[in-house]
Write a protein that holds these residues in place. Structure first.
Motif, short mmCIF file in Angstrom:
data_model
loop_
_atom_site.label_atom_id
_atom_site.label_comp_id
_atom_site.label_asym_id
_atom_site.label_seq_id
_atom_site.Cartn_x
_atom_site.Cartn_y
_atom_site.Cartn_z
N THR A 1 17.62 -44.78 8.99
CA THR A 1 17.93 -43.68 10.21
C THR A 1 18.18 -44.44 11.63
OG1 THR A 1 16.72 -42.24 8.96
CG2 THR A 1 17.39 -41.61 10.99
N ASN B 1 24.92 -42.85 16.84
CA ASN B 1 25.99 -42.36 16.26
C ASN B 1 25.49 -41.38 15.14
OD1 ASN B 1 28.00 -44.12 17.62
ND2 ASN B 1 27.38 -45.79 16.23
N ALA B 2 24.81 -40.27 15.42
CA ALA B 2 24.13 -39.53 14.55
C ALA B 2 25.34 -38.84 13.65
CB ALA B 2 23.10 -38.64 15.32
N GLN B 3 24.90 -38.47 12.72
CA GLN B 3 25.96 -37.62 11.71
C GLN B 3 25.46 -36.09 11.84
OE1 GLN B 3 26.08 -38.94 7.75
NE2 GLN B 3 27.56 -40.80 8.22
N THR C 1 28.67 -30.66 9.92
CA THR C 1 30.13 -29.78 10.24
C THR C 1 30.66 -29.25 9.16
OG1 THR C 1 31.29 -31.90 9.81
CG2 THR C 1 30.47 -31.57 12.05
N GLY D 1 21.71 -29.47 13.37
CA GLY D 1 21.38 -30.76 13.45
C GLY D 1 20.90 -31.19 14.83
N ASN E 1 18.00 -36.72 15.10
CA ASN E 1 19.14 -37.30 14.83
C ASN E 1 20.22 -36.75 13.70
OD1 ASN E 1 20.82 -39.72 15.18
ND2 ASN E 1 19.78 -40.86 13.20
N GLY E 2 20.16 -35.44 13.82
CA GLY E 2 21.24 -34.65 12.72
C GLY E 2 20.64 -34.31 11.51
N GLU E 3 19.18 -34.86 11.35
CA GLU E 3 18.47 -34.40 10.09
C GLU E 3 17.38 -33.49 10.44
OE1 GLU E 3 17.25 -38.41 8.94
OE2 GLU E 3 19.37 -39.24 9.15
N ARG F 1 19.65 -33.12 5.31
CA ARG F 1 20.88 -32.89 6.27
C ARG F 1 22.11 -32.25 5.42
NH1 ARG F 1 23.17 -39.21 6.60
NH2 ARG F 1 24.36 -39.19 4.54
N ASN F 2 22.92 -31.88 6.29
CA ASN F 2 24.15 -31.24 5.88
C ASN F 2 23.86 -30.11 4.67
OD1 ASN F 2 25.90 -32.96 7.26
ND2 ASN F 2 25.79 -34.60 5.44
#
Length: 243
Positions: free
Chosen positions: A30, A34-36, A39, A55, A77-79, A236-237
């Motif tokens: 991790t 450039n965190a994801q 979306t 996120g 970090n998006g998680e 995530r996501n």
């Protein structure tokens, strides 16, 4: 097998403090750069999908029997990361028939789960909601038995096969619940399928610890929770669509 904990022993990971937990996250690949961020594509939006996690905050989440989320869960970090104690993290909204998609990553000896169709009438979420098991099959004692391994409907329905990816890699999960029919998917494979109140279901529940918990799996519309089980775990996501 080598590395497996003896019966009754607790994993090393749960004893980690916040600083060491962050080190563990970085060690798993991790990065803060450039965190994801989660979306939805235009087609997903048109199809009715909604993000469960933005996120960057715990908006849309709460504790079990607590309107505020536990400090042990963080947006990082998006998680969505469980770094410390404090209980399960539960959605503010309730869901009946739904499809949920998510990604998860676990640390060695790690254990968590996604519990769905929860009521807040009982002492614990798993007293009413079935659980999609999240686990390090290779090290955690629950991985020795398929019925408590990753992707299972915990202690009731075992996965058809083990398709988990190695610790440190993201796994793709999916739960489909429509009426009494429920499916668990893992990395593109349907690993569990059951029908609540079917003869097979009743037999399995009675043979499990849930046979002594009458409210188990009786809720038609309820909350969804990410389980705090003393392990560092990342999601995530997370997205959901009403069916």
């Amino acid at each position: 097998m080598p590395g497996v904990l003896p019966e009754g022993a607790r994993p090393i990971i749960p004893a980690m403090n916040l600083r060491l937990a962050l080190v563990a996250l970085l060690a798993l690949g991790t990065t803060v750069v450039n965190a994801q961020m989660p979306t939805l594509t235009p087609s997903e939006q048109a199809d009715g999908w909604k993000l469960m996690f933005d996120g960057k905050s715990l908006d849309g989440w709460r504790g079990y029997k607590d309107e505020k989320p536990s400090g042990g869960w963080r947006a990082f970090n998006g998680e969505l990361v469980r770094l410390g104690g404090g209980g399960d993290l539960m959605t503010v909204e309730q869901y009946g028939d739904f499809e949920m998609r998510f990604e998860w990553k676990i640390t060695e000896y790690g254990n968590s789960g996604i519990i769905y169709r929860i009521a807040t009438t009982e002492p614990y979420p798993w007293h009413t909601g079935p659980e999609y098991q999240i686990l390090d099959n290779g090290h955690h004692p629950d991985g020795r038995n398929a019925i408590t391994s990753a992707g299972s409907n915990y202690a009731v329905n075992e996965p058809a096969k083990d398709v988990t990816r190695p610790v440190g890699q993201w796994n793709e999960g999916r739960i489909v619940a429509k009426g009494n029919h429920v499916e668990h998917w893992l990395n593109g494979v349907k690993v569990v399928e059951y029908d609540i109140d079917s003869p097979d279901w009743k037999k399995r529940v009675q043979a499990s610890k849930f046979g002594k918990i009458p409210p188990y799996a009786t809720v038609k519309r309820g909350y969804i929770a990410l389980q705090d089980h003393d392990s560092v775990v990342m999601y995530r996501n997370l997205k959901i669509k009403a069916l």
